[in-house]
Design a protein around this motif. Structure first.
Motif, PDB file in Angstrom:
ATOM      1  N   GLU A 106     -19.377 -54.548 -14.377  1.00  0.00           N
ATOM      2  CA  GLU A 106     -20.197 -54.556 -13.159  1.00  0.00           C
ATOM      3  C   GLU A 106     -21.323 -55.570 -13.375  1.00  0.00           C
ATOM      4  O   GLU A 106     -21.950 -55.592 -14.436  1.00  0.00           O
ATOM      5  N   ILE A 107     -21.566 -56.385 -12.357  1.00  0.00           N
ATOM      6  CA  ILE A 107     -22.551 -57.479 -12.481  1.00  0.00           C
ATOM      7  C   ILE A 107     -23.530 -57.419 -11.311  1.00  0.00           C
ATOM      8  O   ILE A 107     -23.108 -57.352 -10.152  1.00  0.00           O
ATOM      9  N   ARG A 108     -24.829 -57.470 -11.598  1.00  0.00           N
ATOM     10  CA  ARG A 108     -25.868 -57.610 -10.570  1.00  0.00           C
ATOM     11  C   ARG A 108     -26.309 -59.065 -10.540  1.00  0.00           C
ATOM     12  O   ARG A 108     -26.573 -59.652 -11.588  1.00  0.00           O
ATOM     13  N   ILE A 109     -26.359 -59.631  -9.359  1.00  0.00           N
ATOM     14  CA  ILE A 109     -26.745 -61.046  -9.260  1.00  0.00           C
ATOM     15  C   ILE A 109     -28.031 -61.126  -8.447  1.00  0.00           C
ATOM     16  O   ILE A 109     -28.077 -60.700  -7.287  1.00  0.00           O
ATOM     17  N   ARG A 110     -29.090 -61.634  -9.109  1.00  0.00           N
ATOM     18  CA  ARG A 110     -30.390 -61.690  -8.434  1.00  0.00           C
ATOM     19  C   ARG A 110     -30.986 -63.081  -8.624  1.00  0.00           C
ATOM     20  O   ARG A 110     -31.251 -63.502  -9.742  1.00  0.00           O
ATOM     21  N   GLU A 111     -31.172 -63.774  -7.516  1.00  0.00           N
ATOM     22  CA  GLU A 111     -31.826 -65.091  -7.537  1.00  0.00           C
ATOM     23  C   GLU A 111     -31.180 -66.017  -8.578  1.00  0.00           C
ATOM     24  O   GLU A 111     -31.874 -66.751  -9.284  1.00  0.00           O
ATOM     25  N   LEU A 112     -29.877 -65.953  -8.660  1.00  0.00           N
ATOM     26  CA  LEU A 112     -29.123 -66.819  -9.585  1.00  0.00           C
ATOM     27  C   LEU A 112     -29.095 -68.231  -8.991  1.00  0.00           C
ATOM     28  O   LEU A 112     -28.727 -68.407  -7.835  1.00  0.00           O
ATOM     29  N   ARG A 113     -29.498 -69.230  -9.784  1.00  0.00           N
ATOM     30  CA  ARG A 113     -29.568 -70.595  -9.242  1.00  0.00           C
ATOM     31  C   ARG A 113     -28.430 -71.430  -9.822  1.00  0.00           C
ATOM     32  O   ARG A 113     -28.231 -71.494 -11.033  1.00  0.00           O
ATOM     33  N   VAL A 114     -27.672 -72.051  -8.924  1.00  0.00           N
ATOM     34  CA  VAL A 114     -26.513 -72.851  -9.338  1.00  0.00           C
ATOM     35  C   VAL A 114     -26.635 -74.239  -8.712  1.00  0.00           C
ATOM     36  O   VAL A 114     -26.784 -74.357  -7.488  1.00  0.00           O
ATOM     37  N   PRO A 115     -26.600 -75.306  -9.533  1.00  0.00           N
ATOM     38  CA  PRO A 115     -26.726 -76.663  -8.973  1.00  0.00           C
ATOM     39  C   PRO A 115     -25.610 -76.961  -7.967  1.00  0.00           C
ATOM     40  O   PRO A 115     -24.495 -76.437  -8.103  1.00  0.00           O
ATOM     41  N   PRO A 154     -24.357 -67.039 -20.574  1.00  0.00           N
ATOM     42  CA  PRO A 154     -25.176 -66.143 -19.763  1.00  0.00           C
ATOM     43  C   PRO A 154     -26.189 -66.933 -18.931  1.00  0.00           C
ATOM     44  O   PRO A 154     -26.485 -68.082 -19.257  1.00  0.00           O
ATOM     45  N   ALA A 155     -26.684 -66.295 -17.856  1.00  0.00           N
ATOM     46  CA  ALA A 155     -27.634 -66.989 -16.978  1.00  0.00           C
ATOM     47  C   ALA A 155     -28.690 -66.007 -16.500  1.00  0.00           C
ATOM     48  O   ALA A 155     -28.371 -64.838 -16.265  1.00  0.00           O
ATOM     49  N   PRO A 156     -29.950 -66.481 -16.336  1.00  0.00           N
ATOM     50  CA  PRO A 156     -30.945 -65.606 -15.720  1.00  0.00           C
ATOM     51  C   PRO A 156     -30.469 -65.304 -14.297  1.00  0.00           C
ATOM     52  O   PRO A 156     -30.012 -66.206 -13.594  1.00  0.00           O
ATOM     53  N   GLY A 157     -30.510 -64.055 -13.901  1.00  0.00           N
ATOM     54  CA  GLY A 157     -30.020 -63.712 -12.558  1.00  0.00           C
ATOM     55  C   GLY A 157     -28.613 -63.158 -12.563  1.00  0.00           C
ATOM     56  O   GLY A 157     -28.124 -62.678 -11.549  1.00  0.00           O
ATOM     57  N   TRP A 158     -27.934 -63.231 -13.704  1.00  0.00           N
ATOM     58  CA  TRP A 158     -26.583 -62.644 -13.853  1.00  0.00           C
ATOM     59  C   TRP A 158     -26.727 -61.498 -14.848  1.00  0.00           C
ATOM     60  O   TRP A 158     -26.784 -61.703 -16.044  1.00  0.00           O
ATOM     61  N   GLU A 159     -26.827 -60.271 -14.328  1.00  0.00           N
ATOM     62  CA  GLU A 159     -27.042 -59.127 -15.211  1.00  0.00           C
ATOM     63  C   GLU A 159     -25.756 -58.325 -15.375  1.00  0.00           C
ATOM     64  O   GLU A 159     -25.183 -57.847 -14.401  1.00  0.00           O
ATOM     65  N   LEU A 160     -25.329 -58.227 -16.629  1.00  0.00           N
ATOM     66  CA  LEU A 160     -24.140 -57.423 -16.914  1.00  0.00           C
ATOM     67  C   LEU A 160     -24.585 -55.959 -17.006  1.00  0.00           C
ATOM     68  O   LEU A 160     -25.262 -55.572 -17.957  1.00  0.00           O
ATOM     69  N   VAL A 161     -24.283 -55.171 -15.981  1.00  0.00           N
ATOM     70  CA  VAL A 161     -24.789 -53.794 -15.899  1.00  0.00           C
ATOM     71  C   VAL A 161     -24.033 -52.883 -16.858  1.00  0.00           C
ATOM     72  O   VAL A 161     -24.625 -52.108 -17.602  1.00  0.00           O
ATOM     73  N   ARG A 162     -22.708 -52.967 -16.834  1.00  0.00           N
ATOM     74  CA  ARG A 162     -21.901 -52.080 -17.704  1.00  0.00           C
ATOM     75  C   ARG A 162     -20.448 -52.549 -17.711  1.00  0.00           C
ATOM     76  O   ARG A 162     -20.008 -53.270 -16.820  1.00  0.00           O
ATOM     77  N   ASP A 163     -19.783 -52.115 -18.742  1.00  0.00           N
ATOM     78  CA  ASP A 163     -18.331 -52.276 -18.827  1.00  0.00           C
ATOM     79  C   ASP A 163     -17.771 -51.014 -18.162  1.00  0.00           C
ATOM     80  O   ASP A 163     -17.950 -49.917 -18.671  1.00  0.00           O
ATOM     81  N   VAL A 164     -17.128 -51.144 -17.005  1.00  0.00           N
ATOM     82  CA  VAL A 164     -16.698 -49.949 -16.266  1.00  0.00           C
ATOM     83  C   VAL A 164     -15.606 -49.231 -17.057  1.00  0.00           C
ATOM     84  O   VAL A 164     -14.593 -49.837 -17.414  1.00  0.00           O
ATOM     85  N   GLU A 165     -15.865 -47.968 -17.353  1.00  0.00           N
ATOM     86  CA  GLU A 165     -14.893 -47.165 -18.106  1.00  0.00           C
ATOM     87  C   GLU A 165     -13.721 -46.817 -17.180  1.00  0.00           C
ATOM     88  O   GLU A 165     -13.933 -46.322 -16.073  1.00  0.00           O
ATOM     89  N   THR A 166     -12.498 -47.090 -17.595  1.00  0.00           N
ATOM     90  CA  THR A 166     -11.334 -46.820 -16.742  1.00  0.00           C
ATOM     91  C   THR A 166     -10.475 -45.721 -17.352  1.00  0.00           C
ATOM     92  O   THR A 166     -10.755 -45.247 -18.456  1.00  0.00           O
ATOM     93  N   MET A 167      -9.397 -45.339 -16.654  1.00  0.00           N
ATOM     94  CA  MET A 167      -8.522 -44.297 -17.195  1.00  0.00           C
ATOM     95  C   MET A 167      -7.846 -44.749 -18.487  1.00  0.00           C
ATOM     96  O   MET A 167      -7.335 -43.924 -19.239  1.00  0.00           O
ATOM     97  N   SER A 168      -7.854 -46.044 -18.782  1.00  0.00           N
ATOM     98  CA  SER A 168      -7.315 -46.477 -20.078  1.00  0.00           C
ATOM     99  C   SER A 168      -8.432 -46.973 -20.998  1.00  0.00           C
ATOM    100  O   SER A 168      -8.200 -47.724 -21.933  1.00  0.00           O
ATOM    101  N   GLY A 169      -9.665 -46.536 -20.727  1.00  0.00           N
ATOM    102  CA  GLY A 169     -10.787 -46.896 -21.591  1.00  0.00           C
ATOM    103  C   GLY A 169     -11.581 -48.060 -21.038  1.00  0.00           C
ATOM    104  O   GLY A 169     -11.425 -48.447 -19.878  1.00  0.00           O
ATOM    105  N   GLY A 170     -12.423 -48.620 -21.869  1.00  0.00           N
ATOM    106  CA  GLY A 170     -13.240 -49.769 -21.458  1.00  0.00           C
ATOM    107  C   GLY A 170     -12.569 -51.039 -21.945  1.00  0.00           C
ATOM    108  O   GLY A 170     -12.355 -51.199 -23.138  1.00  0.00           O
ATOM    109  N   HIS A 171     -12.195 -51.904 -21.012  1.00  0.00           N
ATOM    110  CA  HIS A 171     -11.499 -53.130 -21.416  1.00  0.00           C
ATOM    111  C   HIS A 171     -12.180 -54.356 -20.843  1.00  0.00           C
ATOM    112  O   HIS A 171     -11.523 -55.279 -20.360  1.00  0.00           O
ATOM    113  N   ASN A 172     -13.519 -54.338 -20.837  1.00  0.00           N
ATOM    114  CA  ASN A 172     -14.269 -55.516 -20.400  1.00  0.00           C
ATOM    115  C   ASN A 172     -14.016 -55.850 -18.926  1.00  0.00           C
ATOM    116  O   ASN A 172     -13.792 -56.990 -18.566  1.00  0.00           O
ATOM    117  N   HIS A 173     -14.010 -54.817 -18.079  1.00  0.00           N
ATOM    118  CA  HIS A 173     -13.996 -55.018 -16.621  1.00  0.00           C
ATOM    119  C   HIS A 173     -15.410 -54.636 -16.161  1.00  0.00           C
ATOM    120  O   HIS A 173     -15.719 -53.448 -16.050  1.00  0.00           O
TER     121      HIS A 173
END
Ligand SMILES: Cc1cc2nc3c(=O)[nH]c(=O)nc-3n(C[C@H](O)[C@H](O)[C@H](O)COP(=O)(O)OP(=O)(O)OC[C@H]3O[C@@H](n4cnc5c(N)ncnc54)[C@H](O)[C@@H]3O)c2cc1C
Length: 406
Positions: free
Chosen positions: A221-230, A200-219
């Protein structure tokens, strides 16, 4: 004759060994897993993976240098189609999406240092990864529209944006993230770059596991805010994100097709099995012409699907251009899978609609095959474009129909 559709004996032996592994190790292990319980899931997969090592079936798609079996794409078609007959089969072998595609990407694009940090642990099963490209606000079919933005600040990139349907994001130790870096690229396709993001990283926010017609399978939604990458975590060069995505998606799409073959064959086997055992109106279902048509159509489609996958795999292995063939295979196999699973459900009646058989789950999973990793219509557009180009160039569409010697 140069055309030989048989596998060499050692590959056929490997295919049968994978089948035996799935039947005797993976299926029984799957029955013991309680999918709602994460500990049970992880323990189950680890048990299967230990067995895959013991059976000599670990990591079929990667070179020996990374602990793999070094199989080419044709051989992988044989292995993946067998492995995918059980849901956790590809996970047991460490050949599951999206890690498999990410491994190929890293193998071809990563620096030596990046390979040691990301590729090796992925191959050893010590990490999982995800690939983050699609965004809710813009059409995923057109990556030139990507809005997630990376701006250079000293020796770091600062990234802001929004992604969704990022498979495997929960629990991933790193992401390959696609973001816009170029304001005024020579061509629209050269606006994006790829980054390796430790999670995990500061700036990478896992908002939710999007529920699909076959359930939640770890797909996710991610919010990215001021994520710093070398800066040394850029994968490939500046503006090469699209190129890298395309290079990744070709073989990754075909790898999906290989797994779908396994699913389609399972559905057809189940359709025939049920039809030969279910009796109504004076005869078995298998004796009724309406049912025979469904079996015949499914059989022909699976045959076509297998040929297309094998030929595309052969072209990748031969170093030939494979884009049109993989597009055609992806479109055809995805649609054939949907039709075959649907017919299998029809033949099973209420049982097919229940969750007592794997068919219902296969149907909801199969639905995404028609638009993820290239929607049907986008592949049709490209296929038509290449047929028109071939005709304009050669006065014949032959090059666009697999360039076969016919
Ligand atoms: C289960 C699942 C897993 C996924 N995993 C990942 C992942 O790990 N990482 C990731 O980045 N993304 C992932 N995705 C997203 C996936 O790649 C996108 O859904 C796909 O690229 C299509 O983008 P979109 O959903 O925005 O649809 P759009 O681009 O909005 O397209 C919607 C529809 O428009 C039509 N269309 C689009 N373009 C054209 C055209 N040129 N001509 C005619 N019709 C057209 C097609 O019918 C298409 O289905 C996943 C999706 C699913 C369902």
């Amino acid at each position: 004759m140069a055309i030989d559709f048989s596998f060499p004996p050692e590959l056929e032996a490997l295919r049968l060994r994978v089948r035996e592994f799935i039947d005797t190790v993976v299926r029984p292990a799957e029955e013991e897993i309680d999918e709602k319980n994460r500990d049970s899931l992880v323990a189950g997969v680890l048990r299967m993976r230990k067995a895959a090592h013991e059976w000599g079936l670990w990591l079929p798609q990667m070179p020996a240098e990374y602990g793999g079996m070094g199989l080419g794409h044709v051989a992988m078609a044989a292995v993946s189609a067998e492995a995918a007959k059980a849901r956790f089969g590809p996970f047991a072998l460490n050949a599951q999406a999206p890690d498999e595609g990410n491994m190929h990407t890293l193998l071809h694009w990563a620096t030596d240092e990046q390979k040691e940090i990301y590729l090796r642990p992925l191959c050893e099963g010590r990490m999982r990864s995800c690939f983050a490209m699609t965004e809710p606000e813009v059409a995923g079919s057109d990556p030139t529209l990507i809005q997630t933005r990376a701006v250079l600040d000293g020796d770091e990139w600062v990234i802001n944006g929004h992604k969704w349907f990022i498979s495997g994001a929960r629990g991933a130790r790193f992401a390959i993230l696609i973001a816009r870096t170029e304001d005024d690229p020579e061509i629209p396709q050269a606006a994006n770059s790829a980054f390796l993001v430790d999670l995990p990283a500061p700036g990478w926010e896992l908002v939710r596991d999007v529920e699909t017609m076959s359930g939640g399978h770890n797909h996710c939604e991610i919010r990215i805010r001021e994520l710093r990458v070398p800066v040394d975590r850029m994968l490939g060069g500046r503006g090469q994100g699209h190129l890298l995505g395309q290079a990744r998606l070709g073989p990754a799409r075909l790898a999906h097709c290989m797994r779908w073959l396994g699913q389609a064959e399972t559905a057809l086997d189940m359709m025939v099995d049920r039809a030969t055992k279910r009796f109504a109106h004076g005869s078995y279902l298998s004796e009724k012409q309406g049912i025979q048509w469904m079996i015949a159509d499914s059989t022909m489609e699976l045959y076509q699907a297998k040929l297309m996958v094998l030929h595309s795999a052969y072209r990748i292995d031969a170093g030939a251009d494979f884009r049109t063939e993989v597009s055609m295979a992806k479109h055809f196999v995805a649609n054939a899978l949907n039709r075959i699973v649907d017919r299998a459900i029809q033949v099973h009646g209420a049982l097919g609609y229940s969750t007592d058989t794997p068919l219902a789950q296969m149907a909801t999973q199969a639905r995404w095959a028609r638009f993820a990793d290239g929607a049907d219509e986008v592949h049709q557009w490209r296929i038509a474009q290449r047929a028109i180009e071939a005709y304009g160039r050669d006065g014949s569409t032959r090059a666009a129909t697999g360039n076969l010697p016919l």
